[in-house]
Design a protein around this motif. Structure first.
Motif, short mmCIF file in Angstrom:
data_model
loop_
_atom_site.label_atom_id
_atom_site.label_comp_id
_atom_site.label_asym_id
_atom_site.label_seq_id
_atom_site.Cartn_x
_atom_site.Cartn_y
_atom_site.Cartn_z
N VAL A 1 41.10 15.38 51.82
CA VAL A 1 40.68 16.88 51.59
C VAL A 1 40.33 17.69 50.34
N LEU A 2 39.74 17.90 50.32
CA LEU A 2 40.02 19.03 49.42
C LEU A 2 40.02 20.47 49.09
N ARG A 3 41.53 21.14 48.32
CA ARG A 3 41.66 22.12 49.74
C ARG A 3 41.48 23.41 48.55
N GLY A 4 41.60 24.75 48.78
CA GLY A 4 41.95 25.50 48.30
C GLY A 4 42.36 26.91 48.80
N PHE A 5 43.22 28.23 48.14
CA PHE A 5 43.61 29.12 48.97
C PHE A 5 43.07 30.26 47.69
N ASN A 6 42.79 31.22 48.09
CA ASN A 6 43.57 32.28 47.33
C ASN A 6 45.33 32.93 46.64
N PRO A 7 45.41 33.07 45.72
CA PRO A 7 47.11 32.95 45.84
C PRO A 7 47.07 34.63 45.75
N GLU A 8 46.23 35.45 45.53
CA GLU A 8 46.41 37.07 45.36
C GLU A 8 46.32 37.54 47.07
N ASN A 9 47.08 39.11 46.71
CA ASN A 9 46.62 39.83 48.00
C ASN A 9 46.56 41.00 48.37
N GLY A 10 44.80 41.33 46.52
CA GLY A 10 44.42 42.43 46.61
C GLY A 10 43.72 41.35 45.58
N VAL A 11 43.01 43.05 45.22
CA VAL A 11 41.39 42.75 44.61
C VAL A 11 41.83 43.68 43.07
N PHE A 12 41.55 43.21 41.72
CA PHE A 12 41.56 44.17 41.09
C PHE A 12 40.64 44.27 40.24
N GLY A 13 39.73 45.32 40.87
CA GLY A 13 38.11 44.50 40.93
C GLY A 13 37.48 45.72 39.44
N VAL A 14 36.81 45.07 38.69
CA VAL A 14 36.23 45.99 37.32
C VAL A 14 35.07 47.18 37.90
N ALA A 15 35.27 48.53 38.21
CA ALA A 15 34.66 49.77 38.46
C ALA A 15 33.59 49.47 38.46
N LYS A 16 32.69 49.18 36.99
CA LYS A 16 31.73 49.67 36.27
C LYS A 16 30.54 48.70 37.09
N ASP A 17 29.54 49.44 37.37
CA ASP A 17 28.57 49.06 38.36
C ASP A 17 28.88 48.65 39.66
N THR A 18 30.24 49.59 39.99
CA THR A 18 30.00 49.08 41.20
C THR A 18 29.69 49.94 41.99
N ASN A 19 28.79 49.08 43.13
CA ASN A 19 27.95 50.56 44.20
C ASN A 19 27.29 49.57 45.26
N GLU A 20 26.70 50.08 46.13
CA GLU A 20 26.17 50.27 47.51
C GLU A 20 25.24 48.91 47.04
N LYS A 21 24.83 48.89 46.52
CA LYS A 21 23.36 47.57 46.39
C LYS A 21 24.28 46.79 45.48
N THR A 22 25.15 46.56 44.21
CA THR A 22 25.76 45.59 43.58
C THR A 22 27.01 44.33 44.40
N ASN A 23 27.48 45.92 45.31
CA ASN A 23 28.58 45.53 46.65
C ASN A 23 28.98 46.30 47.54
N PRO A 24 28.75 45.96 47.96
CA PRO A 24 28.02 46.69 49.27
C PRO A 24 30.21 47.05 50.32
N THR A 25 30.69 45.14 50.02
CA THR A 25 31.91 45.45 50.78
C THR A 25 32.52 45.70 49.58
N ALA A 26 32.72 46.22 48.49
CA ALA A 26 33.30 46.40 47.75
C ALA A 26 34.09 47.97 47.84
N ILE A 27 32.59 48.43 48.07
CA ILE A 27 33.00 50.35 47.99
C ILE A 27 33.22 50.59 49.43
N GLU A 28 33.10 49.40 51.01
CA GLU A 28 34.00 49.31 51.96
C GLU A 28 35.16 49.87 51.77
N SER A 29 35.22 48.45 50.82
CA SER A 29 37.11 48.30 50.82
C SER A 29 37.61 49.89 50.17
#
Ligand code: OXD
Ligand code: MN
Length: 607
Positions: A300-328
């Motif tokens: 079975v092909l498996r995977g995980f995210n090794p990180e514990n966080g998000v180092f996200g690009v802020a530009k253009d992040t808003n309620e429409k493009t990425n509502p979960t990022a705004i919540e977080s």
């Protein structure tokens, strides 16, 4: 002279290999003080950074930092993979002999942390407790408290992650250097970001920003990780990972994939179901940037995210493009903003694409810390935030983070997708059944050259698997390794290429994107299960219009749909010529990849 032994004893750091390493580098860097940190030190270190001005308050429980103005992004041209074996030299890894690079870095780092504290950050780039821990553990030494705070968010941090691992840890040394005197971008550039991959040692000098300084994330999590994965049978990729649950049937699918920068990877990773399908489908977030992938003993092909966080690009992040990022990044979550615009009176932050630009300029400073109200008229239109400004938040803050995101078993991978921003040629989605053709598709992934950079209209900037800046070993071996790992999987993982960015003659986007992107992914999972048959084309199988769930899409999208569900054979034939040149750079590429290329080319010629 710092009493390193006493500090390590007090911190409960018992691993003798780690102790030797810390003492060795404390001697070289000449730090005044050594301190071992764990995640529980966060509140104290935040206070310290606020007191020293290295952080500023950004409203309740949020923080702001500004990096040196010539230190705002990864410096790819200064980033090197070094080993003792010239056979490790690839096209993109900027290979140098380890024997040349190590003394250079030791010289640059000697005495360079005088007057500072050297923080010891034992970390794990994995959900703890699994068989990959020994490849995921590391100890970063850094002389920058902001780097510590970022690492606490981006990795699992504490001595318990490394005490039992003997010599199985990555030695990751970060020295900031005298940023105003490093000649950034000049012939006398003093910065070096070196991964000595066959010694599992990372030596980064001359930055305190992002991937140059948080060594768990990119230097270890991608570059060192992929080298280790090559030698030990797993894949390490700059991939997002999400899960989709059909609440009606209880089925769940997990999809990972690579997207060159500015191709919407973070927005896709954090997406929600579109309103019209929200009652039935639930989307879970696993990771926005890195996936470690393997085929388990059951095939079975498996995977995980090794990180514990998000180092996200802020530009253009808003309620429409990425509502979960705004919540977080809501108040109270310990978020750190870097290089966005900041209001020194209200502690508010803002970036381009966040929403309405504040009209009252009182208190607003741009990313360099300069007062916006005082700008000369000719500078009035300049960005307030740096285009690579970021927010840092932990995975646990993301509202739809998967319940099992912290499970070292990872999740079954059902689909692997690639998607580079392209204005024509690439349809909405094309499914690829054959493993070699899927790997070939990943190796020929690219995104449009932005007009200013690489010039030629319609020619992609190729970015194999979106790993071009992180490639640690030769591309031909990389292709073979992909064939080996995926070739072992018996759970029928399917490949696909997606494109949300096709435009009409008038320049408008033909697909609304964002949450609607779930529709083609659902089709892919149905296709994988044999529930729909699609339209075969030389470059893969495209959905038939009626196979896509179109409920709730607007008239314009429905009218544009036929264009993005067909291929332009001539443009594809032209693309094949570019691909051939691109692949020819990789000496010794597996014959299976060339066969896949020829098969697709021939099918296009016969179309
Ligand atoms: C990157 C990042 O540089 O994820 O790709 O920070
Ligand atoms: Mn990335």
């Amino acid at each position: 002279m710092v009493d390193v032994e006493r500090v390590l004893d007090e911190a409960g750091l018992t691993n003798t290999h780690v102790r030797e390493y810390v003492a060795h580098w404390a001697g070289i860097t000449g730090a005044d003080k050594v301190e071992v940190v764990s995640a529980s030190d966060d509140a104290r270190l935040i206070e310290l950074a606020l007191a020293s001005g290295e952080l500023l308050p950004a409203g309740e429980g949020s923080y702001y930092s500004r990096s040196y103005f010539k230190d705002t992004a990864r410096a790819e041209e200064r980033t090197i993979v070094a080993t003792s074996n010239e056979a490790d030299k690839g096209t993109y890894n900027n290979w140098r002999p380890a024997a040349e690079m190590k003394p250079k870095l030791v010289e640059l780092m000697t005495g360079a942390s005088q007057g500072k504290t050297m923080y010891v950050i034992p970390y794990l780039m994995a959900p703890a407790g699994g068989p990959l821990d020994k490849f995921a553990a590391g100890v970063e030494l850094t002389d920058n408290v902001n780097v510590v705070l970022q690492m606490i968010r981006m990795a699992r941090v504490g001595v318990d992650y490394i005490n039992h691992l003997g010599d199985d840890f990555v030695k990751a040394v970060h020295v900031t250097g005298d940023l105003p005197n490093l000649g950034q971008g000049t012939p006398d550039d003093k910065r070096y970001f070196v991964t000595v991959a066959d010694e599992r040692t990372i030596l980064h000098f001359g930055s305190s920003y992002g991937g140059n300084a948080l060594l768990g994330k990119i230097a270890h999590g991608l570059r060192q990780g992929s080298y280790d994965g090559w030698k030990n049978g797993f894949l390490v990729e700059q991939f997002m990972l999400l899960g989709i649950t059909d609440k009606e049937t209880g089925k769940k699918w997990n999809i990972c994939g690579g997207f060159p920068s500015a191709s919407g990877k973070t927005n896709l990773a954090m997406t929600l179901a579109p309103d019209a399908l929200g009652d039935r489908y639930y989307v879970e977030f696993y990771g926005d940037d890195i996936a470690w992938i393997w085929t388990d003993e059951n095939g079975v092909l498996r995977g995980f995210n090794p990180e514990n966080g998000v180092f996200g690009v802020a530009k253009d992040t808003n309620e429409k493009t990425n509502p979960t990022a705004i919540e977080s990044i809501k108040p109270g979550l310990g978020v750190i903003y870097t290089n966005v615009a900041y209001n020194e009176k209200t502690q508010a932050v803002w970036w381009e694409g966040r929403g309405d630009k504040p009209t009252d300029l009182d208190g607003w400073l741009d990313w360099k810390g300069e007062r916006i109200a005082d700008r000369a008229p000719e500078d009035a239109g300049a960005d307030w935030a740096h285009p690579n400004s970021r927010f840092t938040t932990t995975l646990a803050n993301v509202p739809n983070v998967a319940a099992d995101y912290d499970d070292h078993e990872g999740v079954e991978i059902h689909g692997i997708i690639f998607g580079g921003r392209t204005r024509d040629r690439e349809p909405l989605i094309r499914a690829i059944n054959d493993v070699a053709e899927g790997v070939y598709d990943g190796l020929t992934l690219g995104a449009e050259a932005t007009a200013a950079a690489d010039g030629l209209e319609g020619v992609l900037r190729y970015d194999p698997m979106s790993m071009r800046p992180f490639m640690s070993y030769p591309e031909a071996d990389y292709g073979q390794h992909w064939l080996n790992v995926i070739g072992k999987a018996t759970n029928n993982p399917i490949f696909a290429h997606v494109n949300w960015f096709q435009r009409g003659d008038d320049g408008r986007f033909l697909w609304p994107g964002y949450r609607e992107n779930l529709r083609p992914l659902l089709w892919l999972m149905q296709y994988r299960a044999g529930e729909v048959e699609g339209n075969p084309t030389p470059v893969g199988v495209l959905p038939k219009r009626e196979e896509l769930n179109l409920e709730g899409l607007d008239e314009q999208t429905l009218a544009d749909l036929d264009t993005i569900l067909t291929i332009d054979t001539e443009r594809w034939q032209q693309e094949m010529g570019y691909r051939e040149k691109h692949l020819a750079q990789f000496d010794g590429l597996p014959e299976e990849i060339w066969e896949a290329h020829r098969r697709v080319a021939e099918a296009l010629d016969n179309a």
